[in-house]
Design a protein around this motif. Structure first.
Motif, PDB file in Angstrom:
ATOM      1  N   GLN A 158      44.035  66.745  63.718  1.00 20.79           N
ATOM      2  CA  GLN A 158      45.362  66.730  64.327  1.00 20.79           C
ATOM      3  C   GLN A 158      45.324  67.707  65.499  1.00 20.79           C
ATOM      4  N   PHE A 159      45.306  67.184  66.724  1.00 23.25           N
ATOM      5  CA  PHE A 159      45.424  68.076  67.878  1.00 23.25           C
ATOM      6  C   PHE A 159      46.878  68.508  67.991  1.00 23.25           C
ATOM      7  N   THR A 160      47.095  69.692  68.534  1.00 27.74           N
ATOM      8  CA  THR A 160      48.486  70.159  68.676  1.00 27.74           C
ATOM      9  C   THR A 160      48.811  70.327  70.155  1.00 27.74           C
TER      10      THR A 160
ATOM     11  N   PRO B 105      47.793  61.764  64.707  1.00 26.25           N
ATOM     12  CA  PRO B 105      46.462  62.284  64.379  1.00 26.25           C
ATOM     13  C   PRO B 105      45.378  61.545  65.173  1.00 26.25           C
ATOM     14  N   ALA B 106      44.426  62.280  65.741  1.00 26.45           N
ATOM     15  CA  ALA B 106      43.327  61.648  66.496  1.00 26.45           C
ATOM     16  C   ALA B 106      42.362  60.970  65.536  1.00 26.45           C
ATOM     17  N   VAL B 107      42.199  61.587  64.353  1.00 24.27           N
ATOM     18  CA  VAL B 107      41.336  61.029  63.303  1.00 24.27           C
ATOM     19  C   VAL B 107      42.041  61.268  61.976  1.00 24.27           C
TER      20      VAL B 107
ATOM     21  N   GLY C 157      35.094  50.745  67.954  1.00 22.37           N
ATOM     22  CA  GLY C 157      36.540  50.743  68.157  1.00 22.37           C
ATOM     23  C   GLY C 157      36.816  50.950  69.626  1.00 22.37           C
ATOM     24  N   GLU C 158      38.023  50.567  70.047  1.00 24.50           N
ATOM     25  CA  GLU C 158      38.333  50.673  71.472  1.00 24.50           C
ATOM     26  C   GLU C 158      38.475  52.138  71.890  1.00 24.50           C
ATOM     27  N   SER C 159      38.563  52.362  73.178  1.00 20.96           N
ATOM     28  CA  SER C 159      38.689  53.712  73.713  1.00 20.96           C
ATOM     29  C   SER C 159      39.909  54.412  73.112  1.00 20.96           C
ATOM     30  N   GLY C 160      39.727  55.662  72.700  1.00 25.75           N
ATOM     31  CA  GLY C 160      40.841  56.429  72.132  1.00 25.75           C
ATOM     32  C   GLY C 160      41.019  56.253  70.635  1.00 25.75           C
ATOM     33  N   SER C 161      40.117  55.519  69.977  1.00 28.30           N
ATOM     34  CA  SER C 161      40.292  55.256  68.543  1.00 28.30           C
ATOM     35  C   SER C 161      39.811  56.414  67.659  1.00 28.30           C
ATOM     36  N   GLY C 162      39.196  57.427  68.263  1.00 28.50           N
ATOM     37  CA  GLY C 162      38.818  58.613  67.491  1.00 28.50           C
ATOM     38  C   GLY C 162      37.337  58.741  67.185  1.00 28.50           C
ATOM     39  N   LYS C 163      36.503  57.937  67.845  1.00 31.02           N
ATOM     40  CA  LYS C 163      35.067  57.934  67.567  1.00 31.02           C
ATOM     41  C   LYS C 163      34.413  59.258  67.960  1.00 31.02           C
ATOM     42  N   SER C 164      34.651  59.689  69.211  1.00 29.73           N
ATOM     43  CA  SER C 164      34.006  60.926  69.681  1.00 29.73           C
ATOM     44  C   SER C 164      34.524  62.143  68.933  1.00 29.73           C
ATOM     45  N   THR C 165      35.813  62.163  68.629  1.00 29.88           N
ATOM     46  CA  THR C 165      36.373  63.297  67.881  1.00 29.88           C
ATOM     47  C   THR C 165      35.718  63.382  66.504  1.00 29.88           C
ATOM     48  N   THR C 166      35.496  62.226  65.872  1.00 35.18           N
ATOM     49  CA  THR C 166      34.797  62.203  64.578  1.00 35.18           C
ATOM     50  C   THR C 166      33.402  62.809  64.734  1.00 35.18           C
TER      51      THR C 166
HETATM   52  N1  LIG Z   1      41.031  68.023  73.120  1.00 33.50           N
HETATM   53  C1  LIG Z   1      41.979  67.105  72.865  1.00 33.50           C
HETATM   54  N2  LIG Z   1      43.299  67.425  72.843  1.00 33.50           N
HETATM   55  C2  LIG Z   1      44.238  66.497  72.575  1.00 33.50           C
HETATM   56  N3  LIG Z   1      43.979  65.219  72.288  1.00 33.50           N
HETATM   57  C3  LIG Z   1      42.687  64.825  72.291  1.00 33.50           C
HETATM   58  C4  LIG Z   1      41.623  65.742  72.584  1.00 33.50           C
HETATM   59  N4  LIG Z   1      40.434  65.058  72.505  1.00 33.50           N
HETATM   60  C5  LIG Z   1      40.761  63.783  72.195  1.00 33.50           C
HETATM   61  N5  LIG Z   1      42.096  63.651  72.064  1.00 33.50           N
HETATM   62  C6  LIG Z   1      42.819  62.406  71.702  1.00 33.50           C
HETATM   63  O1  LIG Z   1      42.313  61.949  70.462  1.00 33.50           O
HETATM   64  C7  LIG Z   1      42.275  60.529  70.467  1.00 33.50           C
HETATM   65  C8  LIG Z   1      40.859  60.052  70.132  1.00 33.50           C
HETATM   66  O2  LIG Z   1      40.004  60.364  71.227  1.00 33.50           O
HETATM   67  P1  LIG Z   1      38.438  60.136  71.169  1.00 33.50           P
HETATM   68  O3  LIG Z   1      37.922  60.689  69.893  1.00 33.50           O
HETATM   69  O4  LIG Z   1      37.862  60.662  72.410  1.00 33.50           O
HETATM   70  O5  LIG Z   1      38.357  58.534  71.122  1.00 33.50           O
HETATM   71  P2  LIG Z   1      37.122  57.560  71.463  1.00 33.50           P
HETATM   72  O6  LIG Z   1      35.865  58.371  71.468  1.00 33.50           O
HETATM   73  O7  LIG Z   1      37.161  56.533  70.372  1.00 33.50           O
HETATM   74  O8  LIG Z   1      37.420  56.959  72.798  1.00 33.50           O
HETATM   75  C9  LIG Z   1      42.773  60.066  71.804  1.00 33.50           C
HETATM   76  O9  LIG Z   1      44.128  59.749  71.691  1.00 33.50           O
HETATM   77  C10 LIG Z   1      42.571  61.281  72.672  1.00 33.50           C
HETATM   78  O10 LIG Z   1      43.504  61.312  73.726  1.00 33.50           O
END
Ligand SMILES: Nc1ncnc2c1ncn2[C@@H]1O[C@H](COP(=O)(O)OP(=O)(O)O)[C@@H](O)[C@H]1O
Ligand SMILES: [Mg+2]
Length: 264
Positions: free
Chosen positions: A10-12, A20-22, A39-48
């Motif tokens: 959960q980013f704040t 929640p991002a993930v 998953g499409e862009s923004g689905s939370g892959k990189s954050t995971t």
């Molecule tokens: N540092 C951050 N602060 C706030 N929101 C973030 C941050 N990094 C990613 N997000 C948000 O988290 C969600 C997932 O992003 P991300 O994991 O990059 O997706 P993906 O890799 O699937 O494209 C998106 O809505 C993105 O805007």
């Protein structure tokens, strides 16, 4: 090799209530196999991926690597983890320092972990360069002289320098042409067979994922909507979102058209 349970982020923001991002992501990667996160862009892959790498702090959940809890580890154990888990990023233009020669780039992790003397490091860089299909004569070159595909080979060579067990590949082909993508995919498959590596392969492109995955996890808006063996998921996707992703695969249409051209 890797066991992820209930991983959440959960980013704040002081301004907005962010979703929640993930949210509650769980999966296992068996030794020597590939799990793809799609998953499409923004689905939370990189954050995971970043939480697994501890580049981002998880809000909740656990990550076990080879049975050891990763998220609660102290610095000494983390160092060992950072050796055994390596990452390759999407953009080989941004991820290789243009000031360094390929030898310096590939040897950098060896220096950071004080492995071998200069001669041994140089020898190791040469071996790695050959292993990823590049000539040793490039050791003294800089990234500016390389194509995108060659750069991604160098990034892979550097990621292999510390003999990791798990590679996290975050959209490693997205900056490359289709023909080059295929070559890098073949290289990754070959390396996995030779070295017994496990891959966490992140992509928004199902045509690519289809070729490399043992298991597939489909994410949408931070949640897993479907997961299972690749062959089963591609044959009979259960989820509407997965079906939509599958029906919109330009790479697959391109490959189909090539087969068609060969056929006629
Ligand atoms: N540092 C951050 N602060 C706030 N929101 C973030 C941050 N990094 C990613 N997000 C948000 O988290 C969600 C997932 O992003 P991300 O994991 O990059 O997706 P993906 O890799 O699937 O494209 C998106 O809505 C993105 O805007
Ligand atoms: Mg991403």
């Amino acid at each position: 090799m890797l066991s992820v349970r209930g991983l959440s982020k959960q980013f704040t923001s002081w301004r907005d209530d962010l979703p929640p991002a993930v949210s509650q992501v769980s999966f296992d990667i068996q030794r020597g196999t590939t799990l793809s996160l799609v998953g499409e862009s923004g689905s939370g892959k990189s954050t995971t991926a970043r939480m697994i790498l501890r580049l981002e702090q998880a809000t909740a959940g656990t990550v076990l690597f080879d049975g050891q809890d990763v998220l609660t580890r102290d610095a000494a154990h983390l160092r060992d983890y950072r050796r055994r888990v390596q990452v390759v990023y999407q953009n080989p233009y941004a991820s290789l320092d243009p000031r360094f020669t390929l030898e310096q780039i590939i040897c950098e992790p060896l220096r950071a972990f004080a492995i071998g003397d200069r001669t041994e490091q140089r020898q190791r860089a040469a071996t790695l360069l050959q292993r990823v299909g590049l000539p040793v004569t490039l050791l003294g070159s800089r990234p500016a002289h390389l194509s995108g595909g060659q750069r991604q080979r160098v990034a892979i060579a550097r990621a292999l320098a510390l003999e990791p067990q798990l590679l996290i590949l975050d959209e490693p082909l997205s900056a490359l042409d289709a023909s080059v993508q295929k070559q890098i995919l073949d290289l990754l498959a070959e390396l996995q067979g030779e070295l017994g590596l496990s891959y966490l392969f992140i992509s928004h492109d199902l045509a690519v994922v289809r070729q490399i995955s043992d298991q597939v996890v489909v994410m949408q808006a931070g949640r897993i909507v479907e997961q299972g063996p690749a062959e089963q998921l591609f044959r009979a996707p259960a989820n509407a979102y997965t079906q939509r992703l599958l029906s919109d695969v330009p790479g697959q249409r391109y490959l189909d058209s090539l087969h068609f051209q060969v056929a006629i």
